[in-house]
Design a protein around this motif. Structure first.
Motif, PDB file in Angstrom:
ATOM      1  N   THR A 116      76.202  60.059 -49.917  1.00  0.00           N
ATOM      2  CA  THR A 116      76.281  59.551 -51.275  1.00  0.00           C
ATOM      3  C   THR A 116      77.732  59.227 -51.579  1.00  0.00           C
ATOM      4  OG1 THR A 116      74.439  60.968 -51.921  1.00  0.00           O
ATOM      5  CG2 THR A 116      75.798  60.100 -53.693  1.00  0.00           C
ATOM      6  N   ASP A 170      74.789  64.040 -46.585  1.00  0.00           N
ATOM      7  CA  ASP A 170      73.613  64.768 -47.044  1.00  0.00           C
ATOM      8  C   ASP A 170      73.390  66.061 -46.261  1.00  0.00           C
ATOM      9  OD1 ASP A 170      73.175  62.840 -48.948  1.00  0.00           O
ATOM     10  OD2 ASP A 170      71.725  61.738 -47.742  1.00  0.00           O
ATOM     11  N   LYS A 171      73.875  66.107 -45.023  1.00  0.00           N
ATOM     12  CA  LYS A 171      73.772  67.330 -44.226  1.00  0.00           C
ATOM     13  C   LYS A 171      74.950  67.388 -43.264  1.00  0.00           C
ATOM     14  CE  LYS A 171      70.775  65.228 -40.771  1.00  0.00           C
ATOM     15  NZ  LYS A 171      69.534  65.263 -40.059  1.00  0.00           N
TER      16      LYS A 171
END
Length: 81
Positions: free
Chosen positions: A9, A19-20
């Motif tokens: 993002t 995101d991970k």
């Protein structure tokens, strides 16, 4: 050079947040290529909201009507190495 595809993002400051975790042990510099969707382009990996809502409704209905399996039976027939 190794390529890894993941999602992230962009915040209001223009910084990327993954995101991970990529799971790397040592800090290192990397090259980044950012692919932005056009306004009229849909993400092929994004499940449409209607499909998600229908899945939730179906799962809730099955849970409320007792249409469930014990966890021990869910793994029956799955070969894991």
């Amino acid at each position: 050079m190794k390529a890894i595809e993941t999602t992230a993002t962009i915040n209001e400051s223009g910084q990327l947040t993954l995101d991970k975790s990529l799971g790397f042990i040592k800090p290192q510099r990397v090259r980044v290529i950012v692919l932005l969707s056009e306004d009229d382009e849909t993400d092929p990996d994004e499940t449409p909201t209607e499909v998600v809502i229908e899945g939730i409704r179906q799962g809730l209905h099955e849970a409320l009507t007792g249409q469930t399996l014990p966890l021990s039976e869910m793994w029956s027939g799955i070969d894991a190495e």
